[in-house]
Design a protein around this motif. Sequence first.
Motif, PDB file in Angstrom:
ATOM      1  N   GLU A 163      14.544  17.630  48.346  1.00  0.00           N
ATOM      2  CA  GLU A 163      13.472  16.769  48.838  1.00  0.00           C
ATOM      3  C   GLU A 163      13.029  17.186  50.226  1.00  0.00           C
ATOM      4  OE1 GLU A 163      15.591  12.922  47.814  1.00  0.00           O
ATOM      5  OE2 GLU A 163      13.498  12.328  47.761  1.00  0.00           O
ATOM      6  N   LEU A 164      14.020  17.444  51.103  1.00  0.00           N
ATOM      7  CA  LEU A 164      13.675  17.849  52.466  1.00  0.00           C
ATOM      8  C   LEU A 164      12.892  19.160  52.434  1.00  0.00           C
ATOM      9  CD1 LEU A 164      17.053  16.955  54.192  1.00  0.00           C
ATOM     10  CD2 LEU A 164      14.891  15.715  54.316  1.00  0.00           C
ATOM     11  N   ALA A 165      13.359  20.078  51.574  1.00  0.00           N
ATOM     12  CA  ALA A 165      12.669  21.356  51.450  1.00  0.00           C
ATOM     13  C   ALA A 165      11.237  21.146  50.978  1.00  0.00           C
ATOM     14  CB  ALA A 165      13.418  22.258  50.473  1.00  0.00           C
ATOM     15  N   ILE A 208       6.878  19.601  22.729  1.00  0.00           N
ATOM     16  CA  ILE A 208       8.122  20.143  23.268  1.00  0.00           C
ATOM     17  C   ILE A 208       8.971  19.042  23.877  1.00  0.00           C
ATOM     18  CG2 ILE A 208       9.076  21.677  25.025  1.00  0.00           C
ATOM     19  CD1 ILE A 208       6.497  23.342  24.665  1.00  0.00           C
ATOM     20  N   GLY A 209       8.324  18.027  24.409  1.00  0.00           N
ATOM     21  CA  GLY A 209       9.059  16.946  25.067  1.00  0.00           C
ATOM     22  C   GLY A 209       8.650  16.879  26.514  1.00  0.00           C
ATOM     23  N   ARG A 210       8.141  15.716  26.928  1.00  0.00           N
ATOM     24  CA  ARG A 210       7.584  15.661  28.278  1.00  0.00           C
ATOM     25  C   ARG A 210       8.617  15.294  29.332  1.00  0.00           C
ATOM     26  NH1 ARG A 210       6.895  10.312  29.043  1.00  0.00           N
ATOM     27  NH2 ARG A 210       6.834   9.097  27.135  1.00  0.00           N
ATOM     28  N   ASP A 211       9.887  15.192  28.935  1.00  0.00           N
ATOM     29  CA  ASP A 211      10.927  14.915  29.926  1.00  0.00           C
ATOM     30  C   ASP A 211      11.421  16.174  30.624  1.00  0.00           C
ATOM     31  OD1 ASP A 211      11.131  12.258  30.094  1.00  0.00           O
ATOM     32  OD2 ASP A 211      12.622  12.044  28.502  1.00  0.00           O
ATOM     33  N   ARG A 212      11.024  17.324  30.078  1.00  0.00           N
ATOM     34  CA  ARG A 212      11.578  18.580  30.576  1.00  0.00           C
ATOM     35  C   ARG A 212      11.446  18.795  32.073  1.00  0.00           C
ATOM     36  NH1 ARG A 212      12.602  21.573  25.871  1.00  0.00           N
ATOM     37  NH2 ARG A 212      13.716  19.972  24.749  1.00  0.00           N
ATOM     38  N   PRO A 213      10.230  18.647  32.659  1.00  0.00           N
ATOM     39  CA  PRO A 213      10.119  18.957  34.093  1.00  0.00           C
ATOM     40  C   PRO A 213      11.072  18.117  34.931  1.00  0.00           C
ATOM     41  CG  PRO A 213       8.031  18.173  33.190  1.00  0.00           C
ATOM     42  CD  PRO A 213       8.982  18.249  32.068  1.00  0.00           C
ATOM     43  N   ARG A 214      11.205  16.846  34.565  1.00  0.00           N
ATOM     44  CA  ARG A 214      12.073  15.957  35.312  1.00  0.00           C
ATOM     45  C   ARG A 214      13.517  16.445  35.215  1.00  0.00           C
ATOM     46  NH1 ARG A 214      14.220  10.530  33.706  1.00  0.00           N
ATOM     47  NH2 ARG A 214      14.985   9.655  35.639  1.00  0.00           N
ATOM     48  N   GLN A 215      13.919  16.847  34.000  1.00  0.00           N
ATOM     49  CA  GLN A 215      15.291  17.311  33.830  1.00  0.00           C
ATOM     50  C   GLN A 215      15.564  18.555  34.661  1.00  0.00           C
ATOM     51  OE1 GLN A 215      15.419  17.685  29.625  1.00  0.00           O
ATOM     52  NE2 GLN A 215      15.770  15.500  29.301  1.00  0.00           N
ATOM     53  N   ILE A 216      14.563  19.451  34.696  1.00  0.00           N
ATOM     54  CA  ILE A 216      14.743  20.672  35.475  1.00  0.00           C
ATOM     55  C   ILE A 216      14.970  20.323  36.942  1.00  0.00           C
ATOM     56  CG2 ILE A 216      13.582  22.755  36.299  1.00  0.00           C
ATOM     57  CD1 ILE A 216      12.152  22.826  33.565  1.00  0.00           C
ATOM     58  N   VAL A 217      14.100  19.445  37.469  1.00  0.00           N
ATOM     59  CA  VAL A 217      14.221  19.083  38.874  1.00  0.00           C
ATOM     60  C   VAL A 217      15.557  18.394  39.136  1.00  0.00           C
ATOM     61  CG1 VAL A 217      13.280  17.671  40.714  1.00  0.00           C
ATOM     62  CG2 VAL A 217      11.747  18.939  39.230  1.00  0.00           C
ATOM     63  N   LEU A 218      15.932  17.494  38.230  1.00  0.00           N
ATOM     64  CA  LEU A 218      17.181  16.763  38.428  1.00  0.00           C
ATOM     65  C   LEU A 218      18.384  17.695  38.439  1.00  0.00           C
ATOM     66  CD1 LEU A 218      16.856  13.452  36.384  1.00  0.00           C
ATOM     67  CD2 LEU A 218      16.761  13.810  38.839  1.00  0.00           C
ATOM     68  N   SER A 219      18.415  18.639  37.489  1.00  0.00           N
ATOM     69  CA  SER A 219      19.582  19.506  37.421  1.00  0.00           C
ATOM     70  C   SER A 219      19.628  20.448  38.627  1.00  0.00           C
ATOM     71  CB  SER A 219      19.588  20.299  36.110  1.00  0.00           C
ATOM     72  OG  SER A 219      18.557  21.246  36.125  1.00  0.00           O
ATOM     73  N   LEU A 220      18.427  20.880  39.043  1.00  0.00           N
ATOM     74  CA  LEU A 220      18.345  21.736  40.226  1.00  0.00           C
ATOM     75  C   LEU A 220      18.869  20.986  41.442  1.00  0.00           C
ATOM     76  CD1 LEU A 220      17.303  24.552  40.855  1.00  0.00           C
ATOM     77  CD2 LEU A 220      15.135  23.529  41.529  1.00  0.00           C
ATOM     78  N   SER A 221      18.424  19.743  41.555  1.00  0.00           N
ATOM     79  CA  SER A 221      18.822  18.918  42.690  1.00  0.00           C
ATOM     80  C   SER A 221      20.331  18.686  42.690  1.00  0.00           C
ATOM     81  CB  SER A 221      18.074  17.588  42.629  1.00  0.00           C
ATOM     82  OG  SER A 221      18.512  16.752  43.647  1.00  0.00           O
ATOM     83  N   ALA A 222      20.877  18.415  41.487  1.00  0.00           N
ATOM     84  CA  ALA A 222      22.312  18.180  41.390  1.00  0.00           C
ATOM     85  C   ALA A 222      23.077  19.433  41.792  1.00  0.00           C
ATOM     86  CB  ALA A 222      22.671  17.765  39.967  1.00  0.00           C
ATOM     87  N   ARG A 223      22.575  20.595  41.361  1.00  0.00           N
ATOM     88  CA  ARG A 223      23.277  21.843  41.674  1.00  0.00           C
ATOM     89  C   ARG A 223      23.257  22.092  43.179  1.00  0.00           C
ATOM     90  NH1 ARG A 223      21.234  26.128  37.777  1.00  0.00           N
ATOM     91  NH2 ARG A 223      21.866  24.512  36.325  1.00  0.00           N
ATOM     92  N   LEU A 224      22.087  21.842  43.796  1.00  0.00           N
ATOM     93  CA  LEU A 224      21.981  22.027  45.241  1.00  0.00           C
ATOM     94  C   LEU A 224      22.925  21.096  45.977  1.00  0.00           C
ATOM     95  CD1 LEU A 224      18.229  22.574  46.053  1.00  0.00           C
ATOM     96  CD2 LEU A 224      20.138  24.086  46.521  1.00  0.00           C
ATOM     97  N   ALA A 225      23.003  19.858  45.479  1.00  0.00           N
ATOM     98  CA  ALA A 225      23.865  18.881  46.127  1.00  0.00           C
ATOM     99  C   ALA A 225      25.321  19.337  46.044  1.00  0.00           C
ATOM    100  CB  ALA A 225      23.700  17.521  45.468  1.00  0.00           C
ATOM    101  N   THR A 226      25.668  19.937  44.901  1.00  0.00           N
ATOM    102  CA  THR A 226      27.031  20.445  44.747  1.00  0.00           C
ATOM    103  C   THR A 226      27.294  21.535  45.765  1.00  0.00           C
ATOM    104  OG1 THR A 226      26.583  20.151  42.418  1.00  0.00           O
ATOM    105  CG2 THR A 226      28.660  21.152  42.994  1.00  0.00           C
TER     106      THR A 226
END
Lengths: 284, 349
Positions: free
Chosen positions: B29-31, B315-333
């Motif tokens: 988010e800060l980035a 394809i499923g419209r939840d995809r972008p959100r999932q990508i951002v969430l997983s990216l964010s979780a990985r960064l937080a880790t």
Amino acid sequence: MLTLLFDGLAYGMLLFVLSCGLAVTLGLMNFINLAHGAFAMAGGYVTVILTNRWGVPFLLTLPIAFIATAIAGVVLEKTLYARLYDKTALDQVLFSIGIVFMAVAGIDYVMGSQQQILNLPDFLRGRVTIFGVGIGVYRAFLILVCGALAVALQMVLARTRFGSRLRASVDDRRVARGVGIHVNTIFAVTFAVGSGLAGLGGALGAEILGLDPTFPLKFMVYFLIVVSVGGTSSMYGPLCASILLGVADVLGKYYVPSLGGFIIYIILVAVLVVRPQGLFARAN
Amino acid sequence: MQAPHSAIPALKQRVSDVMRRSARWSVLELAFWALALASWFLFPNQHLILTEIVGFAILALSIDLMLGYAGIVSLGQAAMYGVGAYASGLFSIHVTGEPLSGLVVGALSGAVVAFLTSFLLLRGGDLTRLMVTLGVAAVFAEIANQANWLTGGADGLQGISIDPLFGIFDFDIYGHTGYAYSLAVLFVLFLLARLIVSSPFGYSLKAIRDNPLRASAVGVPVNARLVAVYTLAGAYAGIAGALFAQTQQFISLDALSFQKSADGLMILVIGGTGYLYGGIIGALVYELIQDGLSSLTPQYWQFWLGMLLVAFVLIGRDRPRQIVLSLSARLATIRGNLFRGRTSTRRAP
């Protein structure tokens, strides 16, 4: 006054044929198909091309328009729509808006953006006066054809085996499958007939409503209004709603031109506030 | 089974811990905001387009509050957007050209329209809501069309002139001031939305979205919350409209059209609903797509947009959100490993 009523009736009947396919897909099958107008436009263009370019008689083009759009409908149903029956309302809305955009741009590309003029045969033109009421021949023709269609549809839906199978499939897909109804086939046929009717409506309405690539967007609201005002328990709901809206629209635009455009929306909002399920709704 | 009395304060503590943790800012988010700020310096020739993107982002943010958090489907956001635009445009012509008060006028008028029509939403299901909101927007479009003397009708509202911001920064034709101003407005609105969705109020909205019946059973006043969030979304849409009026200095009937509602919805869905950044990312992607496609096929880019939309739903419209969430979780880790030597499983709000 009576002439206006007559015009309103014809307009309403036309709205009915255009929307009754949507009443089936949206009302019975619970699919929010905003792309319904695209099928209507397809039917309109089929008729215009056949009559104007290839000289096919107008009356013969009507069944062709029906069949052509029905085929398009069944192809789309099998390839795309069938996957979305269980998705949320929002998914269906977005999907069908996408289809509309494709249809609008596609027709624009193939046919150009100008208004298409339909050449009616001579015997459908002109006006006759009966008991002091001026009656447009084409409008009388519309009322006859559309009235017959309304009766036939209600008969099929209420009296035939297909109709009861359809209603069963809609009410509970799993149980319907369990008792041996081919739900997928029923839905595909229903969708095809719904699209075909839209195409027929587009063909009949090209003369009165005008036909250009923005047709699906311009009239989308009208179809949706008919269906949501009419409710979906039977074909009588959309029929009554179409006639009510057609007459109100024509009378409104004539007597109170400054208010004309609003009347149809005011009816919509008023009906939905009082009866969210539509005027003639199934009790839920 | 009932929890023993001594467990309740502990439970409260745990709940507030969870809420506080989910409200914390993540690296991503800060980035993101650093990048947004940098864009003002990096792309000095693109400020007009960037301003447009920010306007779309605010409209989509408004829809996200309503749809992504409270589950209200609507095809009528153009009503609040357009009324906000016209109200602030007329305000600048007839009262004062001061931009910030114009924004307030836009927000208030959008909120009033939303509040007055919100009661139509409380009955019926998704379909009825779609229809009623569509009908309301159509009524406003027709009013603006008919009221020629006030809105300029089909010719659009002209003669809007905006005073310099804070009396210092002039709105120039390159959009430098306009973009900085819009970006600041977006940031403030975003902060506010972020506070709201991570508050107990925001959590009650999510409860309503997931299951209205259950929400009312645990004591959430469902109807009052829906009215409140719809009004809030109306204010946001009104501000988006006002911002449009101020930066373009012209309003046409397009502001109230179905196309505007559909655009807003599409932008939000492209970016993903229910995590606030969806609208901003969507607006950026939408603008890039539109720009790219319309330079390829100037007249028919909508065809490809439609195709994209269809593909997106399939394809499923939840995809972008999932990508951002997983990216964010990985960064937080990664950050957790760096600074504290232990892993954290925190997610973005």
